[in-house]
Scaffold this motif. Sequence first.
Motif, PDB file in Angstrom:
ATOM      1  N   UNK A 104       0.840  -1.202   0.000  1.00 15.51           N
ATOM      2  CA  UNK A 104       0.000   0.000   0.000  1.00 15.51           C
ATOM      3  C   UNK A 104       0.877   1.254   0.000  1.00 15.51           C
ATOM      4  N   UNK A 105       1.912   1.270   0.833  1.00 17.97           N
ATOM      5  CA  UNK A 105       2.814   2.425   0.905  1.00 17.97           C
ATOM      6  C   UNK A 105       3.550   2.620  -0.414  1.00 17.97           C
ATOM      7  N   UNK A 106       4.000   1.529  -1.019  1.00 18.68           N
ATOM      8  CA  UNK A 106       4.733   1.622  -2.283  1.00 18.68           C
ATOM      9  C   UNK A 106       3.847   2.158  -3.399  1.00 18.68           C
ATOM     10  N   UNK A 107       2.620   1.656  -3.496  1.00 20.76           N
ATOM     11  CA  UNK A 107       1.729   2.090  -4.570  1.00 20.76           C
ATOM     12  C   UNK A 107       1.249   3.519  -4.371  1.00 20.76           C
TER      13      UNK A 107
ATOM     14  N   UNK B  73       0.947  11.075 -10.904  1.00 18.52           N
ATOM     15  CA  UNK B  73      -0.067  12.111 -11.073  1.00 18.52           C
ATOM     16  C   UNK B  73       0.403  13.484 -10.635  1.00 18.52           C
ATOM     17  N   UNK B  74       1.602  13.560 -10.044  1.00 18.33           N
ATOM     18  CA  UNK B  74       2.119  14.841  -9.590  1.00 18.33           C
ATOM     19  C   UNK B  74       1.306  15.453  -8.471  1.00 18.33           C
ATOM     20  N   UNK B  75       0.699  14.599  -7.651  1.00 17.01           N
ATOM     21  CA  UNK B  75      -0.129  15.078  -6.540  1.00 17.01           C
ATOM     22  C   UNK B  75       0.488  14.648  -5.213  1.00 17.01           C
ATOM     23  N   UNK B  76       0.043  15.300  -4.158  1.00 12.74           N
ATOM     24  CA  UNK B  76       0.522  14.948  -2.823  1.00 12.74           C
ATOM     25  C   UNK B  76       0.061  13.537  -2.462  1.00 12.74           C
ATOM     26  N   UNK B  77       0.923  12.799  -1.809  1.00 13.61           N
ATOM     27  CA  UNK B  77       0.585  11.446  -1.389  1.00 13.61           C
ATOM     28  C   UNK B  77      -0.429  11.486  -0.253  1.00 13.61           C
ATOM     29  N   UNK B  78      -1.353  10.508  -0.203  1.00 16.08           N
ATOM     30  CA  UNK B  78      -2.292  10.431   0.920  1.00 16.08           C
ATOM     31  C   UNK B  78      -1.607  10.019   2.223  1.00 16.08           C
ATOM     32  N   UNK B  79      -0.359   9.554   2.127  1.00 20.36           N
ATOM     33  CA  UNK B  79       0.395   9.142   3.303  1.00 20.36           C
ATOM     34  C   UNK B  79       1.102  10.363   3.892  1.00 20.36           C
TER      35      UNK B  79
ATOM     36  N   UNK C 199       6.700   5.819   1.898  1.00 21.53           N
ATOM     37  CA  UNK C 199       7.616   4.815   1.377  1.00 21.53           C
ATOM     38  C   UNK C 199       9.061   5.306   1.393  1.00 21.53           C
ATOM     39  N   UNK C 200       9.269   6.561   1.022  1.00 20.52           N
ATOM     40  CA  UNK C 200      10.616   7.120   0.984  1.00 20.52           C
ATOM     41  C   UNK C 200      11.259   7.098   2.371  1.00 20.52           C
TER      42      UNK C 200
ATOM     43  N   UNK D 254      10.374  -2.750  -3.778  1.00 16.51           N
ATOM     44  CA  UNK D 254      10.752  -1.507  -4.455  1.00 16.51           C
ATOM     45  C   UNK D 254      11.193  -1.734  -5.897  1.00 16.51           C
ATOM     46  N   UNK D 255      11.648  -2.921  -6.232  1.00 15.47           N
ATOM     47  CA  UNK D 255      12.126  -3.195  -7.586  1.00 15.47           C
ATOM     48  C   UNK D 255      11.001  -3.363  -8.591  1.00 15.47           C
TER      49      UNK D 255
END
Length: 227
Positions: free
Chosen positions: A37-40, A48-54, A60-61, A115-116
């Motif tokens: 979920x975090x990776x996707x 999409x160039x939008x802010x992540x919901x996380x 993920x980073x 991640x790969x």
Amino acid sequence: MSSPTQIVQKLWNYCNILRDDGLSYGDYVEQLTFLLFLKMADEQSKLKGKASPIPKGYDWESLLSRDGDDLEAHYRHLLENLGKEKGMLGLIFRKAQNKIQDPAKLRRLIVDLIDREEWMTLSADVKGDAYEGLLQKNAEDVKGGAGQYFTPRALIAALVDVMKPDPGIQVCDPACGTGGFLLAVHDYMIHNHQLDKAEKRKLKSGMLFGVELVDNVARLCCMNMVL
């Protein structure tokens, strides 16, 4: 592009390594739920160039930039904080705990396996089939333990074909488990009806409902539906 079988086999092989540390198949699939979920979410925000919901700092980073005990501690803290969020995010991470105690193996799962793969570039069928493949392997292993049973996909498809759901109805599975029947209804609608925009919106949100009492199974259902 990796096939569902290849993805499942790669992830499943790593599960055998973690079993030596006492991690069950169910626990492994649950940890994959969190990490996938975090990776996707990370991939989708970049595409999409939008802010992540996380929330920043729990994404993920933040996992990729850590190693050793720092990674294990941060991952544990991340799960605890995301479980306090509202909506789907909070539901998926509710009461989440880290079951992978070896930081080196956690790092390998994050960096070398998940991640790969570019998950958002895979078709929905590939992602869904891969995830359902893991769920089915888990169910075959535990043999319906703790009252959980995995209904064979062929039987689900046959029942949905008999019911012949149409766009005007609502569907509820009062013991939905990992969402197999709901997914089958969704696929039936897509492949057997020419849906207009309103019907597609209803199919995405407003037609399918499920009830599940077990937290771990409910989160697997949510992830299965997202994929």
